[in-house]
Design a protein around this motif. Structure first.
Motif, mmCIF file in Angstrom:
data_model
loop_
_atom_site.group_PDB
_atom_site.id
_atom_site.type_symbol
_atom_site.label_atom_id
_atom_site.label_comp_id
_atom_site.label_asym_id
_atom_site.label_seq_id
_atom_site.Cartn_x
_atom_site.Cartn_y
_atom_site.Cartn_z
ATOM 1 N N SER A 161 0.850 -1.191 0.000
ATOM 2 C CA SER A 161 0.000 0.000 0.000
ATOM 3 C C SER A 161 0.882 1.235 0.000
ATOM 4 C CB SER A 161 -0.895 0.011 1.236
ATOM 5 O OG SER A 161 -1.827 -1.034 1.172
ATOM 6 N N LYS A 162 0.398 2.294 -0.669
ATOM 7 C CA LYS A 162 1.160 3.538 -0.761
ATOM 8 C C LYS A 162 0.307 4.699 -0.279
ATOM 9 C CE LYS A 162 3.320 2.189 -5.141
ATOM 10 N NZ LYS A 162 3.651 2.696 -6.485
ATOM 11 N N ALA A 163 0.978 5.683 0.295
ATOM 12 C CA ALA A 163 0.334 6.930 0.706
ATOM 13 C C ALA A 163 1.399 8.018 0.705
ATOM 14 C CB ALA A 163 -0.280 6.800 2.085
ATOM 15 N N VAL A 164 0.957 9.257 0.828
ATOM 16 C CA VAL A 164 1.891 10.376 0.949
ATOM 17 C C VAL A 164 1.605 11.077 2.264
ATOM 18 C CG1 VAL A 164 2.647 12.574 -0.025
ATOM 19 C CG2 VAL A 164 2.090 10.665 -1.534
ATOM 20 N N ARG A 165 2.648 11.263 3.042
ATOM 21 C CA ARG A 165 2.541 11.970 4.319
ATOM 22 C C ARG A 165 3.811 12.785 4.494
ATOM 23 N NH1 ARG A 165 0.854 9.339 10.109
ATOM 24 N NH2 ARG A 165 0.757 11.299 11.209
ATOM 25 N N TRP A 166 3.665 13.999 4.949
ATOM 26 C CA TRP A 166 4.797 14.906 5.112
ATOM 27 C C TRP A 166 5.557 15.069 3.795
ATOM 28 C CZ3 TRP A 166 5.466 10.795 9.066
ATOM 29 C CH2 TRP A 166 4.738 11.051 10.219
#
Length: 98
Positions: A17-22
């Motif tokens: 799974s991928k996400a973008v944070r900071w």
């Protein structure tokens, strides 16, 4: 460098799974949490393993309780070592849950 790291992580952990944070891409496994992220700086990319002290050998950077990282520069990417770390990290309980 960022595109290559993304491809290596996806190769090492199918279904990640991928996400973008900071402003950084993060990678994790559902129910297990996030295990790796990277951030692009001028001149290098910092690859951070949230449970890096559990990896063998541990990545060389860092003094956090568990996280370790490596600063990667263009032309000096040890793909086999990165793949080994990513596979190990994905098998560990990660940071946070989703």
């Amino acid at each position: 460098m960022a595109e290559r790291l993304d491809a290596l992580i996806c190769q090492a952990v199918p279904g990640v799974s991928k996400a973008v944070r900071w402003n950084s891409p993060m990678y994790g496994m559902p129910g297990q949490g996030w295990f790796v992220s990277f951030h692009v700086f001028t001149g290098f990319v910092k690859l951070t393993f949230f449970k890096g002290t559990s990896l063998r050998p541990p990545p060389p950077g860092g003094s956090a309780q568990e996280a370790r990282w490596i600063n990667l520069v263009e032309g000096a990417l040890d793909e086999e070592q990165v793949l080994a770390w990513v596979r190990q990290a994905a098998a560990l309980p990660g940071w946070g849950k989703f």
